[in-house]
Design a protein around this motif. Structure first.
Motif, mmCIF file in Angstrom:
data_model
loop_
_atom_site.group_PDB
_atom_site.id
_atom_site.type_symbol
_atom_site.label_atom_id
_atom_site.label_comp_id
_atom_site.label_asym_id
_atom_site.label_seq_id
_atom_site.Cartn_x
_atom_site.Cartn_y
_atom_site.Cartn_z
ATOM 1 N N GLY A 8 98.212 11.692 62.464
ATOM 2 C CA GLY A 8 98.579 13.065 62.183
ATOM 3 C C GLY A 8 97.374 13.928 61.886
ATOM 4 N N ALA A 9 96.186 13.342 61.922
ATOM 5 C CA ALA A 9 94.970 14.099 61.627
ATOM 6 C C ALA A 9 94.620 14.994 62.809
ATOM 7 C CB ALA A 9 93.821 13.141 61.340
ATOM 8 N N ARG A 10 93.891 16.035 62.505
ATOM 9 C CA ARG A 10 93.422 16.953 63.536
ATOM 10 C C ARG A 10 91.912 17.066 63.399
ATOM 11 N NH1 ARG A 10 97.318 20.794 65.349
ATOM 12 N NH2 ARG A 10 95.787 22.433 65.251
ATOM 13 N N LEU A 11 91.273 17.160 64.529
ATOM 14 C CA LEU A 11 89.827 17.314 64.521
ATOM 15 C C LEU A 11 89.490 18.572 65.293
ATOM 16 C CD1 LEU A 11 86.958 16.227 63.964
ATOM 17 C CD2 LEU A 11 87.115 15.033 66.150
ATOM 18 N N GLU A 12 88.823 19.471 64.635
ATOM 19 C CA GLU A 12 88.351 20.677 65.289
ATOM 20 C C GLU A 12 86.999 20.368 65.920
ATOM 21 O OE1 GLU A 12 89.894 23.639 65.485
ATOM 22 O OE2 GLU A 12 91.604 23.006 64.268
ATOM 23 N N ALA A 13 86.859 20.612 67.208
ATOM 24 C CA ALA A 13 85.587 20.345 67.886
ATOM 25 C C ALA A 13 84.461 21.132 67.224
ATOM 26 C CB ALA A 13 85.687 20.680 69.363
ATOM 27 N N ASP A 14 84.729 22.380 66.856
ATOM 28 C CA ASP A 14 83.689 23.183 66.208
ATOM 29 C C ASP A 14 83.276 22.578 64.869
ATOM 30 O OD1 ASP A 14 83.509 24.989 68.269
ATOM 31 O OD2 ASP A 14 84.832 26.449 67.346
ATOM 32 N N GLU A 15 84.232 22.014 64.142
ATOM 33 C CA GLU A 15 83.906 21.395 62.856
ATOM 34 C C GLU A 15 83.067 20.129 63.084
ATOM 35 O OE1 GLU A 15 86.230 20.783 58.721
ATOM 36 O OE2 GLU A 15 87.300 20.111 60.509
ATOM 37 N N TYR A 16 83.427 19.328 64.066
ATOM 38 C CA TYR A 16 82.645 18.139 64.392
ATOM 39 C C TYR A 16 81.227 18.543 64.793
ATOM 40 C CZ TYR A 16 80.990 13.907 66.590
ATOM 41 O OH TYR A 16 80.224 12.814 66.914
ATOM 42 N N LEU A 17 81.115 19.525 65.655
ATOM 43 C CA LEU A 17 79.798 19.972 66.116
ATOM 44 C C LEU A 17 78.974 20.581 64.987
ATOM 45 C CD1 LEU A 17 80.887 21.357 69.575
ATOM 46 C CD2 LEU A 17 79.421 19.365 69.154
ATOM 47 N N TYR A 18 79.632 21.155 64.001
ATOM 48 C CA TYR A 18 78.935 21.662 62.823
ATOM 49 C C TYR A 18 78.153 20.535 62.153
ATOM 50 C CZ TYR A 18 78.373 23.072 57.934
ATOM 51 O OH TYR A 18 77.869 23.321 56.690
ATOM 52 N N PHE A 19 78.777 19.364 61.991
ATOM 53 C CA PHE A 19 78.101 18.244 61.342
ATOM 54 C C PHE A 19 77.039 17.619 62.234
ATOM 55 C CE2 PHE A 19 81.853 18.636 58.671
ATOM 56 C CZ PHE A 19 81.260 18.619 57.423
ATOM 57 N N VAL A 20 77.278 17.580 63.523
ATOM 58 C CA VAL A 20 76.256 17.106 64.460
ATOM 59 C C VAL A 20 75.037 18.026 64.372
ATOM 60 C CG1 VAL A 20 75.698 16.846 66.921
ATOM 61 C CG2 VAL A 20 77.844 15.933 66.020
ATOM 62 N N THR A 21 75.278 19.320 64.378
ATOM 63 C CA THR A 21 74.198 20.307 64.302
ATOM 64 C C THR A 21 73.436 20.189 62.982
ATOM 65 O OG1 THR A 21 75.380 21.811 65.765
ATOM 66 C CG2 THR A 21 73.680 22.786 64.359
ATOM 67 N N ARG A 22 74.155 19.999 61.878
ATOM 68 C CA ARG A 22 73.486 19.833 60.570
ATOM 69 C C ARG A 22 72.541 18.646 60.588
ATOM 70 N NH1 ARG A 22 75.444 21.381 55.290
ATOM 71 N NH2 ARG A 22 75.167 19.203 54.707
ATOM 72 N N ALA A 23 72.986 17.540 61.183
ATOM 73 C CA ALA A 23 72.136 16.343 61.233
ATOM 74 C C ALA A 23 70.899 16.610 62.084
ATOM 75 C CB ALA A 23 72.921 15.153 61.771
ATOM 76 N N PHE A 24 71.092 17.172 63.262
ATOM 77 C CA PHE A 24 69.940 17.451 64.117
ATOM 78 C C PHE A 24 69.016 18.494 63.481
ATOM 79 C CE2 PHE A 24 72.201 15.634 67.923
ATOM 80 C CZ PHE A 24 71.231 14.677 68.215
ATOM 81 N N ASP A 25 69.587 19.531 62.868
ATOM 82 C CA ASP A 25 68.759 20.548 62.219
ATOM 83 C C ASP A 25 67.924 19.941 61.097
ATOM 84 O OD1 ASP A 25 69.722 22.504 63.915
ATOM 85 O OD2 ASP A 25 70.972 23.492 62.399
ATOM 86 N N GLY A 26 68.525 19.024 60.332
ATOM 87 C CA GLY A 26 67.784 18.370 59.262
ATOM 88 C C GLY A 26 66.618 17.549 59.802
ATOM 89 N N MET A 27 66.878 16.814 60.894
ATOM 90 C CA MET A 27 65.804 16.013 61.485
ATOM 91 C C MET A 27 64.697 16.894 62.043
ATOM 92 S SD MET A 27 67.775 12.835 63.341
ATOM 93 C CE MET A 27 69.390 13.514 63.701
ATOM 94 N N LEU A 28 65.083 17.949 62.753
ATOM 95 C CA LEU A 28 64.078 18.840 63.346
ATOM 96 C C LEU A 28 63.287 19.576 62.268
ATOM 97 C CD1 LEU A 28 66.175 20.155 66.365
ATOM 98 C CD2 LEU A 28 64.205 18.595 66.466
ATOM 99 N N ALA A 29 63.938 19.921 61.157
ATOM 100 C CA ALA A 29 63.224 20.578 60.050
ATOM 101 C C ALA A 29 62.185 19.622 59.459
ATOM 102 C CB ALA A 29 64.209 21.035 58.976
ATOM 103 N N ALA A 30 62.542 18.358 59.322
ATOM 104 C CA ALA A 30 61.586 17.375 58.807
ATOM 105 C C ALA A 30 60.382 17.264 59.736
ATOM 106 C CB ALA A 30 62.257 16.016 58.626
ATOM 107 N N LEU A 31 60.631 17.258 61.040
ATOM 108 C CA LEU A 31 59.528 17.205 61.994
ATOM 109 C C LEU A 31 58.695 18.474 61.922
ATOM 110 C CD1 LEU A 31 61.151 14.745 63.051
ATOM 111 C CD2 LEU A 31 60.465 15.454 65.341
ATOM 112 N N GLY A 32 59.344 19.607 61.658
ATOM 113 C CA GLY A 32 58.629 20.869 61.553
ATOM 114 C C GLY A 32 57.606 20.868 60.432
ATOM 115 N N THR A 33 57.854 20.121 59.366
ATOM 116 C CA THR A 33 56.891 20.058 58.274
ATOM 117 C C THR A 33 55.669 19.217 58.643
ATOM 118 O OG1 THR A 33 57.895 18.134 57.188
ATOM 119 C CG2 THR A 33 58.726 20.320 56.550
ATOM 120 N N LEU A 34 55.815 18.365 59.652
ATOM 121 C CA LEU A 34 54.685 17.547 60.102
ATOM 122 C C LEU A 34 53.873 18.237 61.188
ATOM 123 C CD1 LEU A 34 56.448 14.073 60.334
ATOM 124 C CD2 LEU A 34 54.775 14.799 58.620
ATOM 125 N N GLY A 35 54.543 19.047 61.994
ATOM 126 C CA GLY A 35 53.863 19.717 63.101
ATOM 127 C C GLY A 35 53.623 18.771 64.263
#
Length: 165
Positions: free
Chosen positions: A9-36
């Protein structure tokens, strides 16, 4: 887009799922940004350690393979072992992540998450040891992105500490 998962009975919003995917990638890319660009391809002085670039590159390939190939049925020529040898620039990696995210969004359009995936995963890959529904594939991708986000942050910290010695 809303996807119904009838068994729970659960529902998954694609936009909500992609929000968490984006957060993970943004966090990784931000960490790389501090290294250059001058440090993102460095490996910490630990046995078997990967560079931050290679870890994020691997994550993009994980998402592409598991969602694009396994869930949606797109062809794949993935070379998992080569992912950990990958090198490049932060801008190139940002472009790759954006392209993968766009393809994932398209892959999720109309996906029946209670169905079996279009393709079985390769037995050579370190995925779950049980058959998955499409919803399980999405959970596995989030699992991988979350753990590797932490790995990238720790790798960044080790590289920064090494430089300050």
């Amino acid at each position: 887009m809303t996807v119904d998962v009838p068994r729970t009975g659960a529902r998954l919003e694609a936009d909500e799922y992609l929000y968490f995917v984006t957060r993970a990638f943004d966090g990784m890319l931000a960490a790389l940004g501090t290294l250059g660009d001058e440090r993102i391809n460095d490996r910490p002085p630990l046995a078997g350690a990967n560079s931050p670039y290679a870890i994020v590159y691997h994550c993009a390939e994980v998402a592409e393979y598991w969602i694009g190939h396994v869930l949606a049925g797109r062809p794949s020529a993935r070379d998992r072992a080569a992912e950990f040898q990958a090198t490049g620039t932060l801008d190139g990696l940002r472009r790759q992540v954006a392209e993968v995210s766009d393809r994932i969004r398209a892959d999720l359009a109309g996906a029946g998450l209670d169905a079996a995936p279009a393709n079985p995963p390769s037995p050579d890959y370190q995925g779950p040891d049980r058959p998955l529904t499409c919803a399980g594939v999405l959970l596995h991708v989030l699992e991988e992105l979350a753990q590797h986000n932490g790995q990238v942050e720790l790798t960044r910290d080790v590289l920064r500490a090494e430089r300050s010695r």
